[in-house]
Write an enzyme that holds these catalytic residues in place. Structure first.
Site, PDB file in Angstrom:
ATOM      1  N   GLU A 147      13.032 -57.945 -11.700  1.00 17.42           N
ATOM      2  CA  GLU A 147      12.747 -56.569 -12.139  1.00 17.42           C
ATOM      3  C   GLU A 147      11.969 -56.555 -13.436  1.00 17.42           C
ATOM      4  O   GLU A 147      11.088 -55.716 -13.642  1.00 17.42           O
ATOM      5  CB  GLU A 147      14.073 -55.804 -12.301  1.00 17.42           C
ATOM      6  CG  GLU A 147      13.917 -54.321 -12.608  1.00 17.42           C
ATOM      7  CD  GLU A 147      13.888 -53.983 -14.096  1.00 17.42           C
ATOM      8  OE1 GLU A 147      13.656 -52.811 -14.441  1.00 17.42           O
ATOM      9  OE2 GLU A 147      14.094 -54.913 -14.931  1.00 17.42           O
TER      10      GLU A 147
ATOM     11  N   ASP B 166      17.846 -60.544 -12.608  1.00 19.67           N
ATOM     12  CA  ASP B 166      17.189 -61.233 -13.724  1.00 19.67           C
ATOM     13  C   ASP B 166      17.423 -60.520 -15.054  1.00 19.67           C
ATOM     14  O   ASP B 166      17.798 -59.355 -15.107  1.00 19.67           O
ATOM     15  CB  ASP B 166      15.692 -61.362 -13.471  1.00 19.67           C
ATOM     16  CG  ASP B 166      14.986 -60.024 -13.352  1.00 19.67           C
ATOM     17  OD1 ASP B 166      15.528 -59.127 -12.688  1.00 19.67           O
ATOM     18  OD2 ASP B 166      13.889 -59.863 -13.932  1.00 19.67           O
TER      19      ASP B 166
END
Length: 486
Positions: A148, A81
């Site tokens: 994350e 991400d």
């Protein structure tokens, strides 16, 4: 500006080819389904084994090349991400649209949005390695974690049975030349103290004291920058006023989140008219002192006092004194420095927010330490303080630290390879903030881990840009490290 055709010729070709591909796939946090599917399809097309856990983390397995077949596997890890920010005038829908890449030959950036170099470059380094057939390497377990950027959620929910390796290279650092070998664990603390409203009656004058535009900052990486905590400064002002005037606190609030050094704080106090001059003089004198003492660390911070209406309730004398005492003396800032890495903070505590609501004083704090014992000691320090004042402490969102290993074969290899390639020693350091490696150290028994990456500036903003030559150098460095992992 380089054209799209010239973008195709950037080196290393395979790395930037995959970066262009994943930049076509929306991959903001909580929107990683398509990028995860791309990784799984990538593996299938190359006859590589792959797996996906229930949270959405992906692992791709690649056998060791000739001569490396029976070596210990290496885990290469990056997160899927990215932070999605865009300029107000940008028409890009970050949930559905691709990113428009720009390059001037020295830097790569995105047009009006975040670039996603954090951690797209880590993902594409790994994909380029898996796609090659001429780069020597031991067996690879390529770990792509989800989400994350919104709390290390993929790492927290990782199924560790998918991994057999004990050596891990995390490719999620943004400064070339630094090998990160430790990170802080943390725990949030919420402290409450009982207060009592006053039943006193007297002719009241009221003043609202406001502190604004202090530098603030991240409670981990900025805790050693000498930035003033606005709540602590407010307490100092209230203490100064009490030297020559008697007053009662009516309300108090400051800060926004436990992990941010407070930039603002305010309090409403009331007092008898005879103290008006003393109160205002104390505030003015303190304002002059803070501007003199903190001209460099707090160039924009200011303090103002404005008369206001009485807000109907005020705290009694004991409660007023408790508020000031607790704000002044609650542990805050650096608690201990690292004995292993000179200049690095090991343990800290940040008073991130405080408020007096009804008859309760509330503190929100974040404790950090790069060692489990350090974290335990700071928790004990805080709970002892709150108990002494009749308060209660609740802990939440505890996450593990990545402790420095005195014996790290992987670190030694990466240091030696760096010196061979760059003709200088790397900076071996820790970071006083949370990383996925902290979570993974609790998932992988006896993990030997190092984090590195190329130069990326202004991450998480639309000014993010990635240094092309740094990407090239770090690619050669990564390949050289893998060659040594026999």
């Amino acid at each position: 500006m380089i054209t799209s055709n010239e973008l195709d010729r950037l080196q290393p070709e395979s790395v930037f080819r995959f970066f262009r591909i994943i930049s076509q796939i929306p991959r903001g946090s909580a929107n990683t389904e398509k990028i995860a599917e791309y990784c799984l399809d990538f593996a299938q097309e190359r006859n590589l084994r792959s797996a996906r856990d229930t949270y959405g983390n992906v692992v791709i397995y690649s056998d060791g090349t000739d001569g490396y077949e029976n070596c210990e596997p290496i885990i290469l890890q990056a997160h899927l991400d990215m932070v999605c920010e865009k300029d107000p005038q940008s028409a890009v829908n970050m949930k559905t649209d691709s990113i428009k890449l720009c390059c001037d030959g020295k830097y790569m950036w995105a047009d009006g949005t975040t670039l996603g170099g954090d951690d797209g470059i880590g993902v594409t380094y790994i994909l380029a390695l898996l796609d090659s057939n001429d780069i020597p390497h031991p067996p690879i377990e390529a770990l792509f974690t989800a989400d994350e950027e919104i709390g290390l959620l993929g790492a927290c929910n990782l199924d560790p049975s998918l991994l057999s390796g004990r050596r891990l290279i995390n490719i999620d650092s943004e400064k070339e030349g630094i090998l990160t070998v430790s990170c802080a664990g943390g725990v949030r603390a919420f402290v409450t103290f009982p207060l009592v409203f006053s039943k006193e009656t007297f002719e009241k004058c009221c003043v609202e004291i406001t502190l604004e535009d202090f530098a603030g900052g991240h409670s981990g990486v900025d805790i050693d920058k000498n930035h003033k905590n606005a709540l602590k400064v407010l307490a100092q002002i209230l203490e100064e006023i009490s030297m020559d005037a008697e007053y009662r606190i009516c309300s108090l609030a400051g800060g926004s989140r436990e992990n941010i050094i407070p930039k603002q704080a305010s309090a409403v106090i009331c007092f008898e008219k005879k103290y008006s001059e003393s109160v205002l003089n104390a505030i003015q004198n303190f304002n002059i002192k803070i501007r003199t003492e903190c001209a460099l660390s707090e160039p924009d911070g200011y303090i103002k006092a404005v008369p206001c209406n009485f807000p109907d309730k005020m705290y009694d004398k004991d409660s007023t004194e408790k508020i000031v005492f607790s704000l002044l003396h609650v542990p805050d800032g650096i608690i201990a420095m690292s004995p292993d890495m000179p200049g690095m903070v090991q343990s800290s505590l940040n008073l991130g927010c405080a408020s007096a609501e009804n008859e309760i004083l509330k503190f929100g704090l974040l404790i950090r330490s790069n060692t489990s014992e350090g974290k335990r000691l700071v928790v004990h320090k805080l709970t002892s303080f709150s108990q002494y004042l009749g308060g209660k402490t609740k802990l939440a969102a505890d996450y593990p630290e990545w402790e420095y290993r005195a014996d790290s074969p992987l670190r030694d290899i990466m240091k030696n390879v760096y010196k061979d390639i760059y003709n200088e020693e790397p900076q071996v350091s820790g970071i006083h903030a949370g990383l996925e490696c902290g979570i993974l150290s609790g998932k992988i028994n006896d993990a030997d881990m190092v984090s590195f990456g190329p130069d990326i500036e202004n991450v998480h903003t639309t000014s993010e840009r990635m240094n092309i030559e740094s990407v090239q150098r770090c690619w050669e460095y990564l390949k050289a490290v893998l060659k040594k992992l026999k």
